[in-house]
Design a protein around this motif. Structure first.
Motif, PDB file in Angstrom:
ATOM      1  N   ARG A 162       0.830  -1.214   0.000  1.00 48.23           N
ATOM      2  CA  ARG A 162       0.000   0.000   0.000  1.00 48.23           C
ATOM      3  C   ARG A 162       0.858   1.255   0.000  1.00 48.23           C
ATOM      4  N   LEU A 163       1.985   1.219   0.737  1.00 51.03           N
ATOM      5  CA  LEU A 163       2.888   2.358   0.752  1.00 51.03           C
ATOM      6  C   LEU A 163       3.501   2.558  -0.634  1.00 51.03           C
ATOM      7  N   GLU A 164       3.925   1.488  -1.259  1.00 45.66           N
ATOM      8  CA  GLU A 164       4.514   1.604  -2.600  1.00 45.66           C
ATOM      9  C   GLU A 164       3.486   2.101  -3.612  1.00 45.66           C
ATOM     10  N   ASP A 165       2.227   1.678  -3.446  1.00 45.10           N
ATOM     11  CA  ASP A 165       1.159   2.190  -4.317  1.00 45.10           C
ATOM     12  C   ASP A 165       0.985   3.700  -4.125  1.00 45.10           C
ATOM     13  N   ALA A 166       1.032   4.140  -2.872  1.00 40.77           N
ATOM     14  CA  ALA A 166       0.904   5.573  -2.581  1.00 40.77           C
ATOM     15  C   ALA A 166       2.074   6.352  -3.176  1.00 40.77           C
ATOM     16  N   LEU A 167       3.284   5.816  -3.051  1.00 42.98           N
ATOM     17  CA  LEU A 167       4.456   6.486  -3.615  1.00 42.98           C
ATOM     18  C   LEU A 167       4.377   6.534  -5.140  1.00 42.98           C
ATOM     19  N   ALA A 168       3.918   5.458  -5.750  1.00 35.68           N
ATOM     20  CA  ALA A 168       3.759   5.436  -7.210  1.00 35.68           C
ATOM     21  C   ALA A 168       2.722   6.473  -7.636  1.00 35.68           C
ATOM     22  N   TYR A 169       1.637   6.573  -6.896  1.00 33.74           N
ATOM     23  CA  TYR A 169       0.591   7.562  -7.190  1.00 33.74           C
ATOM     24  C   TYR A 169       1.170   8.978  -7.142  1.00 33.74           C
ATOM     25  N   ILE A 170       1.946   9.270  -6.103  1.00 31.94           N
ATOM     26  CA  ILE A 170       2.550  10.598  -5.948  1.00 31.94           C
ATOM     27  C   ILE A 170       3.522  10.881  -7.092  1.00 31.94           C
ATOM     28  N   ASN A 171       4.354   9.905  -7.408  1.00 30.28           N
ATOM     29  CA  ASN A 171       5.409  10.117  -8.405  1.00 30.28           C
ATOM     30  C   ASN A 171       4.908  10.134  -9.844  1.00 30.28           C
ATOM     31  N   GLN A 172       3.675   9.706 -10.083  1.00 31.91           N
ATOM     32  CA  GLN A 172       3.107   9.731 -11.434  1.00 31.91           C
ATOM     33  C   GLN A 172       2.468  11.078 -11.762  1.00 31.91           C
ATOM     34  N   ARG A 173       2.471  11.977 -10.820  1.00 32.08           N
ATOM     35  CA  ARG A 173       1.822  13.269 -10.992  1.00 32.08           C
ATOM     36  C   ARG A 173       2.835  14.395 -10.843  1.00 32.08           C
ATOM     37  N   PRO A 174       2.447  15.621 -11.203  1.00 32.30           N
ATOM     38  CA  PRO A 174       3.365  16.750 -10.976  1.00 32.30           C
ATOM     39  C   PRO A 174       3.742  16.839  -9.499  1.00 32.30           C
ATOM     40  N   SER A 209       3.994  23.335  -8.963  1.00 32.04           N
ATOM     41  CA  SER A 209       3.284  23.495  -7.691  1.00 32.04           C
ATOM     42  C   SER A 209       3.603  24.790  -6.966  1.00 32.04           C
ATOM     43  N   GLY A 210       4.508  25.594  -7.464  1.00 32.66           N
ATOM     44  CA  GLY A 210       4.773  26.813  -6.718  1.00 32.66           C
ATOM     45  C   GLY A 210       5.802  27.693  -7.363  1.00 32.66           C
ATOM     46  N   MET A 211       6.135  28.767  -6.676  1.00 32.32           N
ATOM     47  CA  MET A 211       7.029  29.766  -7.239  1.00 32.32           C
ATOM     48  C   MET A 211       8.377  29.790  -6.555  1.00 32.32           C
ATOM     49  N   GLY A 212       8.718  28.798  -5.791  1.00 33.17           N
ATOM     50  CA  GLY A 212       9.986  28.804  -5.076  1.00 33.17           C
ATOM     51  C   GLY A 212       9.752  28.932  -3.591  1.00 33.17           C
TER      52      GLY A 212
END
Length: 116
Positions: free
Chosen positions: A5-17, A66-69
């Motif tokens: 489940r943790l690896e799924d969450a990390l994959a989800y995060i890393n597949q997006r900006p 996601s932001g300006m610095g």
């Protein structure tokens, strides 16, 4: 949280900006390091959310879309400042002695020091 489940969450995060901030809840230090090492975000907070942005001395801001610095603290000062170098030659200027036209005194000094 199970490893899958943790690896799924990390994959989800890393597949997006990259996110502005990443919030992880869990007290297992090895798991915390694993999450922080395998994700990229503007900032991260462990076991809290609201107080993340309230830390004046920590840089806060996004990376990529996601932001300006960073802002807050020293990083914020550097991010929103533009360094400007200023050189001022004072009225008394010893380097004037090495500028042409050369006088007899300087020529004699150079001759004594360097030409023997």
């Amino acid at each position: 949280m199970g490893a899958a489940r943790l690896e799924d969450a990390l994959a989800y995060i890393n597949q997006r900006p990259r996110p502005l901030a990443l919030y992880y809840f869990g007290y297992d230090r090895a798991e915390q390091r694993h999450v922080l090492a395998r994700t990229h975000s503007g900032g991260a907070c462990l076991n809290d959310t609201l107080l993340h942005v309230a830390q004046d001395d920590l840089p806060f801001g996004g990376i990529g879309p996601s932001g300006m610095g960073h802002y807050h603290g020293r990083e914020g000062f550097l991010a929103f400042s533009q360094a400007k170098g200023v050189f001022v030659r004072q009225r008394f200027n010893a380097t004037r002695l090495i500028y042409p036209p050369y006088g007899r005194r300087l020529q004699r000094l150079v001759y004594r020091l360097f030409v023997r």
